[in-house]
Motif scaffolding. Structure first.
Motif, mmCIF file in Angstrom:
data_model
loop_
_atom_site.group_PDB
_atom_site.id
_atom_site.type_symbol
_atom_site.label_atom_id
_atom_site.label_comp_id
_atom_site.label_asym_id
_atom_site.label_seq_id
_atom_site.Cartn_x
_atom_site.Cartn_y
_atom_site.Cartn_z
ATOM 1 N N MET A 371 -7.078 13.699 44.874
ATOM 2 C CA MET A 371 -6.820 12.394 44.849
ATOM 3 C C MET A 371 -5.753 11.835 45.857
ATOM 4 N N HIS A 372 -4.821 12.835 46.110
ATOM 5 C CA HIS A 372 -3.520 12.515 46.942
ATOM 6 C C HIS A 372 -3.911 13.281 48.462
ATOM 7 N N ASP A 373 -5.117 13.567 48.930
ATOM 8 C CA ASP A 373 -5.316 13.753 50.286
ATOM 9 C C ASP A 373 -4.973 12.797 51.315
ATOM 10 N N ILE A 374 -5.222 11.779 50.835
ATOM 11 C CA ILE A 374 -4.404 10.677 51.847
ATOM 12 C C ILE A 374 -3.652 9.782 51.111
ATOM 13 N N VAL A 375 -2.386 9.559 51.459
ATOM 14 C CA VAL A 375 -1.374 8.685 50.739
ATOM 15 C C VAL A 375 -0.837 7.773 51.722
ATOM 16 N N VAL A 376 -1.278 6.508 51.341
ATOM 17 C CA VAL A 376 -0.797 5.264 52.293
ATOM 18 C C VAL A 376 0.233 4.612 51.366
ATOM 19 N N HIS A 377 -0.021 4.813 49.859
ATOM 20 C CA HIS A 377 1.075 4.017 49.132
ATOM 21 C C HIS A 377 1.442 5.245 48.226
ATOM 22 N N ALA A 378 2.811 5.531 48.392
ATOM 23 C CA ALA A 378 3.268 6.786 47.546
ATOM 24 C C ALA A 378 4.015 6.099 46.136
ATOM 25 N N ASP A 379 3.561 6.834 45.015
ATOM 26 C CA ASP A 379 4.123 6.185 43.738
ATOM 27 C C ASP A 379 4.216 7.409 42.697
ATOM 28 N N ASP A 380 5.025 7.629 41.990
ATOM 29 C CA ASP A 380 4.840 8.706 41.035
ATOM 30 C C ASP A 380 3.884 8.744 40.139
ATOM 31 N N THR A 381 3.400 9.810 39.764
ATOM 32 C CA THR A 381 2.136 10.110 39.259
ATOM 33 C C THR A 381 2.172 11.067 38.057
ATOM 34 N N VAL A 382 1.532 10.667 36.892
ATOM 35 C CA VAL A 382 1.413 11.605 35.798
ATOM 36 C C VAL A 382 -0.228 11.812 35.349
ATOM 37 N N LEU A 383 -0.506 12.777 35.254
ATOM 38 C CA LEU A 383 -1.973 12.983 34.655
ATOM 39 C C LEU A 383 -2.043 14.039 33.739
ATOM 40 N N LEU A 384 -2.569 13.661 32.559
ATOM 41 C CA LEU A 384 -2.716 14.665 31.260
ATOM 42 C C LEU A 384 -4.258 14.821 31.032
#
Length: 396
Positions: A371-384
């Motif tokens: 999902m983060h292969d392209i990062v235009v807007h960076a933000d903290d991420t949590v995935l469970l």
């Protein structure tokens, strides 16, 4: 390691050591002892008070360099026999330490974050004063900026250690496989407002809380910790699941009136797979079923988070987690990396479908990477990731 931390805290409590100093000492002992204990080694601990000074020593199987001992969060003195000692001035009276390890850790992190806020304010004030002086002080200002950068990196390292300690590992739940991935905005970002909590209720069901606090830095971390702790307390007290978000908002309204956070709660029966979701303004979870299909779990009426007007989750989502199905809970940083949350959720459904065969433990890392292969807007991420395995032998 937990026992060693409790002994350090007990010595500090009896000697009246301030919470901030105790936090640095607990972290310093952890950094030295944890690798040894993980390898099956032994660590000795001695503490004594004399002449108004607490002397605490750790004995390790191998010597520690003086450079390393001096670079610890609480600098210590290393000797050639494998000991590292610290000396702290005692207080006027004992300072109680919470009996619960999680509460003690939270207390220590809040003390350090409060100190960090104070240091940051002092540094900003000093920079403003220097900026108003004549050009002859410019060189000093540049040097201060360099030291400030070093200090930020040092704080980032300490806060990352503390955040890792406060991110609970997956609990052991017979019948479920769990996985988690946390991805900060920056590699050296000290803290963020995306936190989670999961634990097994007395009736055997798994409770999951995912929080995204509004704001940045240590303030948002403090708010997220406050929300997760309040929800855990209310859940264990037996308050109705549907009321937890609204009840938490009312409870914290007078304590932290400016706090705002979205919240997503899940309650899962590992035996039947029955799952209930309460959504307070959070991105919708994804269900990947055993046949390879994926869908968003949207409530009929969207709820609002803690601190928002009319908070709560008026409509719950009920779903059966059948054998082989996986539930994905995440914060908005996962789907907003290209600034379009709708496009991000469409991509997430596709990525979840094509990677559904990955083990639950590694699935979150794989999905975040894709999902983060392209990062235009960076933000903290949590995935469970929560999976009910298809193999009956894994559900016993």
């Amino acid at each position: 390691m937990a026992s060693l931390r409790r002994r350090v805290r007990a010595a500090c409590a009896e000697a009246g050591i301030l919470v901030e100093d105790r936090a640095r000492l607990v972290l310093a002992v952890t950094l030295l002892a944890e690798p040894v204990l993980d390898r099956g080694g032994r660590v000795g601990l001695e503490a004594a008070v004399a002449g108004g000074v607490l002397t605490l020593g750790v004995r390790l199987p191998e010597p520690v360099s003086r450079l390393r001992a001096g670079a610890l969060p609480q600098p210590g003195l290393a000797t050639e026999d494998g000991s590292v000692t610290w000396q702290l001035v005692t207080g006027d009276r004992p300072i109680p330490v919470p009996a619960d390890d999680d509460r003690a850790s939270r207390q220590e992190m809040l003390a350090l974050t409060s100190r960090a806020d104070t240091l940051a304010r002092e540094q900003r004030d000093l920079r403003d004063e220097l900026a108003e002086t004549n050009s002859g002080v410019l060189a000093m200002y540049v040097e201060l900026e360099q030291r400030d950068e070093q200090l930020r990196h040092a704080h980032a390292r300490i806060f990352q250690e503390l955040e890792d300690a406060l991110r609970p590992p997956p609990p052991a739940v017979p019948g479920l496989e769990l996985g988690v991935r946390y991805s900060p905005t920056e590699p050296d970002s000290p803290t963020g407002g995306d936190l989670y909590d999961w634990f097994v209720l007395p009736d055997g069901r798994l409770h999951v809380t995912l929080v995204d606090a509004v704001g940045h830095g240590v303030a948002s971390t403090r708010d997220a910790l406050t929300v997760t702790h309040a929800i855990r307390t209310l859940a264990l007290e037996g308050h109705p699941f549907q009321d937890l978000i609204a009840h938490t908002s009312r409870t914290l309204a007078t304590i932290a009136p400016d706090l705002m956070a979205t919240a997503l709660l899940a309650r899962i029966d590992p035996v039947t797979g029955h799952t209930r979701l309460a959504n307070g303004g959070h991105p919708e979870p994804v269900l990947a079923d055993a046949s390879g299909g994926t869908r968003l779990l949207r409530p009929p009426v969207v709820g609002r988070g803690v601190g928002f007007p009319a908070p709560g989750s008026p409509c719950l989502v009920d779903v059966d987690l059948v054998p082989g199905a996986t539930l994905l809970l995440y914060t908005d940083g996962l789907v907003e990396s290209r600034k379009d949350i709708t496009e991000g959720q469409d991509r997430l459904l596709e990525v979840a479908r094509t990677h559904a065969d990955h083990p639950a433990a590694t699935l979150p890392r794989e999905i975040v990477t894709r999902m983060h292969d392209i990062v235009v807007h960076a933000d903290d991420t949590v995935l469970l990731a929560i999976r009910r395995p298809a193999d009956p032998r894994l559900r016993t």
